[in-house]
Scaffold this motif. Structure first.
Motif, PDB file in Angstrom:
ATOM      1  N   CYS A  44       0.860  -1.184   0.000  1.00  0.00           N
ATOM      2  CA  CYS A  44       0.000   0.000   0.000  1.00  0.00           C
ATOM      3  C   CYS A  44       0.896   1.234   0.000  1.00  0.00           C
ATOM      4  N   LEU A  45       0.507   2.222  -0.761  1.00  0.00           N
ATOM      5  CA  LEU A  45       1.214   3.501  -0.756  1.00  0.00           C
ATOM      6  C   LEU A  45       0.594   4.395   0.301  1.00  0.00           C
ATOM      7  N   GLN A  46       1.449   4.906   1.194  1.00  0.00           N
ATOM      8  CA  GLN A  46       0.945   5.795   2.244  1.00  0.00           C
ATOM      9  C   GLN A  46       0.858   7.211   1.700  1.00  0.00           C
ATOM     10  N   VAL A  47      -0.323   7.807   1.861  1.00  0.00           N
ATOM     11  CA  VAL A  47      -0.584   9.135   1.315  1.00  0.00           C
ATOM     12  C   VAL A  47      -0.866  10.097   2.463  1.00  0.00           C
ATOM     13  N   ASN A  48      -0.336  11.289   2.342  1.00  0.00           N
ATOM     14  CA  ASN A  48      -0.611  12.342   3.316  1.00  0.00           C
ATOM     15  C   ASN A  48      -1.921  13.020   2.923  1.00  0.00           C
ATOM     16  N   VAL A  49      -2.991  12.715   3.676  1.00  0.00           N
ATOM     17  CA  VAL A  49      -4.301  13.287   3.337  1.00  0.00           C
ATOM     18  C   VAL A  49      -4.656  14.485   4.214  1.00  0.00           C
ATOM     19  N   SER A  50      -3.768  14.827   5.151  1.00  0.00           N
ATOM     20  CA  SER A  50      -4.069  15.936   6.059  1.00  0.00           C
ATOM     21  C   SER A  50      -3.249  17.177   5.750  1.00  0.00           C
ATOM     22  N   GLY A  51      -2.267  17.036   4.873  1.00  0.00           N
ATOM     23  CA  GLY A  51      -1.496  18.201   4.464  1.00  0.00           C
ATOM     24  C   GLY A  51      -0.550  18.748   5.518  1.00  0.00           C
ATOM     25  N   GLU A  52      -0.265  17.956   6.538  1.00  0.00           N
ATOM     26  CA  GLU A  52       0.701  18.437   7.528  1.00  0.00           C
ATOM     27  C   GLU A  52       2.104  18.109   7.037  1.00  0.00           C
TER      28      GLU A  52
ATOM     29  N   SER B  69      -8.876  13.417  14.831  1.00  0.00           N
ATOM     30  CA  SER B  69      -9.984  14.352  15.022  1.00  0.00           C
ATOM     31  C   SER B  69     -11.098  13.629  15.765  1.00  0.00           C
ATOM     32  N   ASP B  70     -11.828  14.356  16.602  1.00  0.00           N
ATOM     33  CA  ASP B  70     -12.993  13.771  17.278  1.00  0.00           C
ATOM     34  C   ASP B  70     -14.272  14.006  16.492  1.00  0.00           C
ATOM     35  N   GLU B  71     -14.176  14.777  15.428  1.00  0.00           N
ATOM     36  CA  GLU B  71     -15.355  15.097  14.614  1.00  0.00           C
ATOM     37  C   GLU B  71     -15.550  14.044  13.544  1.00  0.00           C
ATOM     38  N   ARG B  72     -16.696  13.383  13.584  1.00  0.00           N
ATOM     39  CA  ARG B  72     -16.964  12.353  12.589  1.00  0.00           C
ATOM     40  C   ARG B  72     -16.845  12.893  11.165  1.00  0.00           C
ATOM     41  N   ALA B  73     -17.374  14.106  10.931  1.00  0.00           N
ATOM     42  CA  ALA B  73     -17.346  14.659   9.568  1.00  0.00           C
ATOM     43  C   ALA B  73     -15.913  14.885   9.091  1.00  0.00           C
ATOM     44  N   GLU B  74     -15.049  15.337   9.999  1.00  0.00           N
ATOM     45  CA  GLU B  74     -13.648  15.554   9.620  1.00  0.00           C
ATOM     46  C   GLU B  74     -12.935  14.234   9.351  1.00  0.00           C
ATOM     47  N   GLN B  75     -13.234  13.253  10.215  1.00  0.00           N
ATOM     48  CA  GLN B  75     -12.641  11.925   9.998  1.00  0.00           C
ATOM     49  C   GLN B  75     -13.024  11.402   8.616  1.00  0.00           C
ATOM     50  N   GLU B  76     -14.310  11.484   8.318  1.00  0.00           N
ATOM     51  CA  GLU B  76     -14.774  10.941   7.037  1.00  0.00           C
ATOM     52  C   GLU B  76     -14.203  11.720   5.852  1.00  0.00           C
ATOM     53  N   ALA B  77     -14.035  13.031   6.019  1.00  0.00           N
ATOM     54  CA  ALA B  77     -13.516  13.829   4.899  1.00  0.00           C
ATOM     55  C   ALA B  77     -12.106  13.362   4.520  1.00  0.00           C
ATOM     56  N   ALA B  78     -11.291  13.071   5.529  1.00  0.00           N
ATOM     57  CA  ALA B  78      -9.923  12.621   5.244  1.00  0.00           C
ATOM     58  C   ALA B  78      -9.938  11.252   4.565  1.00  0.00           C
ATOM     59  N   PHE B  79     -10.770  10.348   5.064  1.00  0.00           N
ATOM     60  CA  PHE B  79     -10.836   9.008   4.452  1.00  0.00           C
ATOM     61  C   PHE B  79     -11.432   9.076   3.044  1.00  0.00           C
ATOM     62  N   ALA B  80     -12.385   9.984   2.850  1.00  0.00           N
ATOM     63  CA  ALA B  80     -12.969  10.146   1.509  1.00  0.00           C
ATOM     64  C   ALA B  80     -11.913  10.614   0.520  1.00  0.00           C
ATOM     65  N   ARG B  81     -10.992  11.476   0.993  1.00  0.00           N
ATOM     66  CA  ARG B  81      -9.904  11.917   0.099  1.00  0.00           C
ATOM     67  C   ARG B  81      -9.082  10.720  -0.368  1.00  0.00           C
TER      68      ARG B  81
ATOM     69  N   ASP C 213     -11.293   5.784  15.065  1.00  0.00           N
ATOM     70  CA  ASP C 213     -12.032   6.295  13.902  1.00  0.00           C
ATOM     71  C   ASP C 213     -12.398   5.207  12.889  1.00  0.00           C
ATOM     72  N   LEU C 214     -12.494   3.965  13.362  1.00  0.00           N
ATOM     73  CA  LEU C 214     -12.755   2.888  12.401  1.00  0.00           C
ATOM     74  C   LEU C 214     -14.141   2.990  11.764  1.00  0.00           C
ATOM     75  N   GLU C 215     -15.132   3.535  12.484  1.00  0.00           N
ATOM     76  CA  GLU C 215     -16.477   3.656  11.909  1.00  0.00           C
ATOM     77  C   GLU C 215     -16.466   4.590  10.699  1.00  0.00           C
ATOM     78  N   ALA C 216     -15.775   5.720  10.846  1.00  0.00           N
ATOM     79  CA  ALA C 216     -15.697   6.678   9.734  1.00  0.00           C
ATOM     80  C   ALA C 216     -14.954   6.061   8.553  1.00  0.00           C
TER      81      ALA C 216
ATOM     82  N   GLN D 213     -16.287   5.056   4.615  1.00  0.00           N
ATOM     83  CA  GLN D 213     -15.650   5.551   3.387  1.00  0.00           C
ATOM     84  C   GLN D 213     -14.916   4.469   2.615  1.00  0.00           C
ATOM     85  N   GLY D 214     -15.128   3.218   2.985  1.00  0.00           N
ATOM     86  CA  GLY D 214     -14.627   2.146   2.126  1.00  0.00           C
ATOM     87  C   GLY D 214     -13.401   1.393   2.599  1.00  0.00           C
ATOM     88  N   ALA D 215     -13.014   1.539   3.863  1.00  0.00           N
ATOM     89  CA  ALA D 215     -11.835   0.813   4.362  1.00  0.00           C
ATOM     90  C   ALA D 215     -11.963  -0.692   4.114  1.00  0.00           C
TER      91      ALA D 215
END
Ligand SMILES: *Cc1c(COP(=O)(O)O)cnc(C)c1O
Length: 228
Positions: free
Chosen positions: A123-131, A167-179, A201-204, A208-210
């Motif tokens: 698997c290729l590890q991708v930076n989805v948070s931009g840090e 993140s503790d925010e479900r929407a933020e968690q999902e946004a990163a996984f959706a990316r 964050d396994l639910e999020a 998103q397709g894990a």
């Protein structure tokens, strides 16, 4: 204190209900038991409870545990940062590597994969948070890296992996996984794997397709780095 078997039962229930919530087959989600800092005895207990896939971050620690567990038919996944001087041992002793983020490392793993073994799953590890601080290749570099890695004979490119900023925010968690999912789809390589989601964050990630969730704390309990 709850046992590893209790924890695994609770995790299976979390995975099932997360899958149901998005109409996915729970069998399409695999559990990778992340055993960094935990003794071989804990992995043995996890095996007895039904775990078959184990993820490790540190090479020396992983090799020592493998030595103690040669009697168990476990599949070993390397999920930590990879230095060039560690690629040979990783290519020889693991079945999967989730944390490849540059071509030089992939080329070494391919060259050093022993001829008698099947190609190493990557698997290729991708930076989805931009840090800047986090490992993972930049989204812009991913298509070229994926094409090059897919062509290496000792490797089998399976998909993408990410460790988003917590993140503790479900929407933020999902946004990163959706990316990550969108990037995988955009490659058009027919990849079947998304390694994303941890204890918190396994639910999020499942929403998103894990296809692999990588779980340490919720299975083995909190880590004590002071004693590791
Ligand atoms: C430690 C680790 C995990 C597991 O994290 P938990 O929060 O303990 O479930 C998953 N993936 C990677 C890459 C890790 O380093």
């Amino acid at each position: 204190m709850s046992t590893i078997a209790d924890n695994l039962g609770a995790l299976a229930a979390r995975i099932d209900s997360a899958a149901q919530a998005c109409a996915r087959d729970p069998a399409s989600i695999q559990l990778l038991a992340v055993s960094k800092t935990k003794p071989a005895a804990a992995v043995r207990e996890a095996y007895a409870a039904g775990i078959r896939h184990v993820g490790e971050n540190y090479l020396q620690e992983a090799l020592a545990k493998q030595e103690e567990l040669t009697d168990l038919p476990l599949t070993w996944h390397f999920i930590g940062p990879i230095q060039s001087n560690k690629t040979r041992a990783i290519a020889e002793h693991f079945d999967w590597v989730h944390s490849v983020d540059r071509l030089k490392i992939a080329q070494r793993l391919s060259e050093q994969r022993p001829a008698g073994l099947p190609p190493l799953n990557i698997c290729l590890q991708v930076n989805v948070s931009g840090e800047d601080s986090k490992s993972g290749c930049a989204a812009a570099e991913l298509p070229a890296l994926a094409a090059a890695v897919a062509a290496l004979p000792g490797l089998r490119l399976r998909g993408l992996m990410a460790i988003p900023e917590p993140s503790d925010e479900r929407a933020e968690q999902e946004a990163a996984f959706a990316r990550l999912r969108t990037l995988q789809e955009g490659l058009g390589l027919g990849l079947d794997t998304l390694s994303m989601g941890m204890s918190h964050d396994l639910e999020a990630a499942i929403a998103q397709g894990a296809t692999w969730v990588r779980i340490g704390t919720a299975l083995f309990g909190a880590r004590d780095y002071g004693r590791a």
